[in-house]
Design a protein around this motif. Structure first.
Motif, PDB file in Angstrom:
ATOM      1  N   GLY A  36       0.792  -1.222   0.000  1.00  0.00           N
ATOM      2  CA  GLY A  36       0.000   0.000   0.000  1.00  0.00           C
ATOM      3  C   GLY A  36       0.824   1.272   0.000  1.00  0.00           C
ATOM      4  O   GLY A  36       0.269   2.369   0.073  1.00  0.00           O
ATOM      5  N   VAL A  37       2.142   1.157  -0.101  1.00  0.00           N
ATOM      6  CA  VAL A  37       3.019   2.325  -0.129  1.00  0.00           C
ATOM      7  C   VAL A  37       4.124   2.090  -1.156  1.00  0.00           C
ATOM      8  O   VAL A  37       4.667   0.987  -1.247  1.00  0.00           O
ATOM      9  N   ALA A  38       4.440   3.135  -1.931  1.00  0.00           N
ATOM     10  CA  ALA A  38       5.536   3.056  -2.894  1.00  0.00           C
ATOM     11  C   ALA A  38       6.688   3.929  -2.415  1.00  0.00           C
ATOM     12  O   ALA A  38       6.464   5.041  -1.916  1.00  0.00           O
ATOM     13  N   VAL A  39       7.896   3.423  -2.577  1.00  0.00           N
ATOM     14  CA  VAL A  39       9.098   4.175  -2.212  1.00  0.00           C
ATOM     15  C   VAL A  39       9.916   4.437  -3.466  1.00  0.00           C
ATOM     16  O   VAL A  39      10.138   3.535  -4.270  1.00  0.00           O
ATOM     17  N   ASN A  40      10.326   5.674  -3.637  1.00  0.00           N
ATOM     18  CA  ASN A  40      11.209   6.039  -4.742  1.00  0.00           C
ATOM     19  C   ASN A  40      12.549   6.439  -4.134  1.00  0.00           C
ATOM     20  O   ASN A  40      12.659   7.478  -3.487  1.00  0.00           O
ATOM     21  N   ASP A  41      13.530   5.594  -4.321  1.00  0.00           N
ATOM     22  CA  ASP A  41      14.857   5.831  -3.743  1.00  0.00           C
ATOM     23  C   ASP A  41      15.834   6.200  -4.852  1.00  0.00           C
ATOM     24  O   ASP A  41      16.484   5.327  -5.426  1.00  0.00           O
ATOM     25  N   ALA A  58      15.728  11.025  -9.783  1.00  0.00           N
ATOM     26  CA  ALA A  58      16.853  11.960  -9.822  1.00  0.00           C
ATOM     27  C   ALA A  58      17.798  11.657  -8.667  1.00  0.00           C
ATOM     28  O   ALA A  58      17.368  11.153  -7.619  1.00  0.00           O
ATOM     29  N   PRO A  59      19.081  11.970  -8.820  1.00  0.00           N
ATOM     30  CA  PRO A  59      20.033  11.740  -7.730  1.00  0.00           C
ATOM     31  C   PRO A  59      19.641  12.535  -6.488  1.00  0.00           C
ATOM     32  O   PRO A  59      19.274  13.712  -6.572  1.00  0.00           O
ATOM     33  N   GLY A  60      19.710  11.879  -5.340  1.00  0.00           N
ATOM     34  CA  GLY A  60      19.455  12.558  -4.084  1.00  0.00           C
ATOM     35  C   GLY A  60      18.001  12.751  -3.724  1.00  0.00           C
ATOM     36  O   GLY A  60      17.692  13.348  -2.683  1.00  0.00           O
ATOM     37  N   LEU A  61      17.076  12.261  -4.550  1.00  0.00           N
ATOM     38  CA  LEU A  61      15.649  12.464  -4.289  1.00  0.00           C
ATOM     39  C   LEU A  61      14.982  11.161  -3.867  1.00  0.00           C
ATOM     40  O   LEU A  61      15.081  10.148  -4.552  1.00  0.00           O
ATOM     41  N   ARG A  62      14.284  11.230  -2.735  1.00  0.00           N
ATOM     42  CA  ARG A  62      13.474  10.110  -2.279  1.00  0.00           C
ATOM     43  C   ARG A  62      12.043  10.598  -2.096  1.00  0.00           C
ATOM     44  O   ARG A  62      11.805  11.763  -1.778  1.00  0.00           O
ATOM     45  N   SER A  63      11.101   9.697  -2.284  1.00  0.00           N
ATOM     46  CA  SER A  63       9.704  10.062  -2.038  1.00  0.00           C
ATOM     47  C   SER A  63       8.923   8.819  -1.642  1.00  0.00           C
ATOM     48  O   SER A  63       9.311   7.685  -1.957  1.00  0.00           O
ATOM     49  N   PHE A  64       7.829   9.058  -0.954  1.00  0.00           N
ATOM     50  CA  PHE A  64       6.961   7.993  -0.465  1.00  0.00           C
ATOM     51  C   PHE A  64       5.541   8.339  -0.884  1.00  0.00           C
ATOM     52  O   PHE A  64       5.108   9.486  -0.733  1.00  0.00           O
ATOM     53  N   ALA A  65       4.797   7.366  -1.421  1.00  0.00           N
ATOM     54  CA  ALA A  65       3.453   7.632  -1.937  1.00  0.00           C
ATOM     55  C   ALA A  65       2.461   6.581  -1.482  1.00  0.00           C
ATOM     56  O   ALA A  65       2.821   5.427  -1.223  1.00  0.00           O
ATOM     57  N   ALA A  66       1.191   6.994  -1.394  1.00  0.00           N
ATOM     58  CA  ALA A  66       0.101   6.098  -1.014  1.00  0.00           C
ATOM     59  C   ALA A  66      -1.109   6.391  -1.893  1.00  0.00           C
ATOM     60  O   ALA A  66      -1.264   7.495  -2.408  1.00  0.00           O
ATOM     61  N   PRO A  67      -2.000   5.403  -2.072  1.00  0.00           N
ATOM     62  CA  PRO A  67      -3.149   5.567  -2.973  1.00  0.00           C
ATOM     63  C   PRO A  67      -4.325   6.289  -2.323  1.00  0.00           C
ATOM     64  O   PRO A  67      -4.529   6.218  -1.108  1.00  0.00           O
ATOM     65  N   VAL A  68      -5.120   6.946  -3.156  1.00  0.00           N
ATOM     66  CA  VAL A  68      -6.390   7.552  -2.751  1.00  0.00           C
ATOM     67  C   VAL A  68      -7.501   6.802  -3.477  1.00  0.00           C
ATOM     68  O   VAL A  68      -7.469   6.667  -4.705  1.00  0.00           O
TER      69      VAL A  68
END
Length: 277
Positions: A206-211, A215-225
Motif C-alpha cells: 500500500g506504499v511506494a518508495v522512490n529511492d 533523480a540523484p538525491g531524491l526520495r519520495s513515499f506515496a500512497a493511494p487515494v
C-alpha cells in the motif's frame, strides 16, 4: 451505422436548432478516450461513437489539427492532445477530489516539513494536480521545480508506481509497451520484470518508495487515494532530498509512512471510500 442514422441524444429532436450535432460528435470522440483505452485507432473510435470510418476520420482530422488529439506515428493510433489536457486541468480546480484533499495535503506538509503532492494517472505519466509546502519557518521542503500540470514518467516516481500498481495487468502491459524505461537516476528500475515485481510489492504494502529512481538525491513515499467505489483515482506523496535528510530509507519510512497513510485514508474516507476489511 452511418452518421445519418446515428442515434440522437435523449431529449433532442431534429427541430432543436440550438443543438449542434457536429459538436456533439466531436465531444463523443474525445470522450471515447479513457484511462484503460488511452490509445485508439479509427476503427475503435468509429465503433465507440457509432459512426462510419469515413465520417469518424473527418472529425478526427479536425480534432488533430486543433491539437485536441494526436497520432502516434508508429501505431497510427490516436491519444488525447495538449488542448484536451488543458481542458482537464481547467476542470481540476472544481473537482471534488482537490477540494477535499487540499487542507489535508497542507496539514501533511506542515506535519512533516516536506513538500507534499497529489497526482493522477494519464497513460504512461503521472500528472501533478496539487502541491503543498510546509508553512513551518524551518521547513525541510525543497523546490523540485514542479507545479500543477507537471508530468513525470510513472515508472520512476513514487506516485506513478502507486497508480500503475492498482491498474489491471492488461492496462499495465499496454502502458509499459509504450514506455522507454530509461535510466533517470542512479537507482532507476530499467528492467521490466523487476518493475513488475516492484509494482506487486506496492500493491501488497500500500506504499511506494522512490529511492533516487527519478533523480540523484531524491526520495519520495506515496500512497493511494480511493473513491467511493474503491478504485484508486489518485496518489499522494512526500518528497525528500538527501541533502536535507540523509537518514536511511528505513528510518524515513518509519517517520513518513504513518502520517502519509493516515492522510491518504482520510482523503479516501471523505470521498466516500469504506474499506471492507
Amino acid at each position: 451505422m452511418t452518421d445519418v442514422d446515428s442515434p440522437r441524444p435523449r431529449g433532442r429532436t431534429a427541430a432543436d436548432s440550438s443543438f449542434s450535432v457536429s459538436l456533439e460528435r466531436g465531444l463523443r470522440i474525445l470522450s471515447a478516450f479513457t484511462g484503460n483505452r488511452s490509445m485508439l485507432g479509427i476503427a475503435d473510435l468509429a465503433r465507440a461513437v457509432g459512426l462510419n470510418k469515413s465520417t469518424t476520420h473527418r472529425y478526427v482530422a479536425t480534432l488533430t489539427k486543433l491539437e485536441y488529439i494526436q497520432q502516434d506515428p508508429e501505431t497510427r493510433k490516436y491519444f488525447l492532445g495538449p488542448r484536451a489536457v488543458d481542458l482537464g486541468f481547467a476542470a481540476i480546480d472544481s473537482m471534488e477530489l482537490t477540494n477535499v484533499a487540499c487542507p489535508l495535503l497542507q496539514a501533511l506538509a506542515d506535519e512533516t516539513g516536506y513538500t507534499v503532492s497529489m497526482g493522477l494517472s494519464d497513460g504512461p505519466d503521472v500528472v501533478y494536480v496539487d502541491r503543498r509546502r510546509s508553512v513551518r519557518r524551518n521547513s525541510l521542503a525543497m523546490d523540485l521545480n514542479l507545479h500543477v500540470g507537471s508530468r513525470l514518467p510513472a515508472y520512476c516516481t513514487s506516485m506513478g508506481k502507486v497508480l500503475l500498481a492498482y491498474k489491471d495487468a492488461a492496462a499495465v502491459r499496454q502502458i509499459l509497451d509504450h514506455t522507454d524505461l530509461a535510466r533517470r537516476g542512479p537507482k532507476t528500475i530499467t528492467n521490466r520484470e523487476q518493475l513488475t515485481a516492484a509494482l506487486a510489492r506496492v500493491r501488497q504494502s500500500g506504499v511506494a518508495v522512490n529511492d533516487e529512481e527519478l533523480a540523484p538525491g531524491l526520495r519520495s513515499f506515496a500512497a493511494p487515494v480511493h473513491d467511493r467505489s474503491g478504485e484508486v483515482i489518485a496518489a499522494i506523496n512526500v518528497a525528500i532530498y538527501l541533502t536535507v535528510a540523509s537518514a536511511t530509507v528505513e528510518a524515513l519510512t518509519g517517520r513518513i509512512e504513518p502520517p502519509l497513510r493516515r492522510t491518504a485514508a482520510e482523503i479516501s474516507k471523505r470521498l466516500g471510500y469504506r474499506p471492507t476489511s
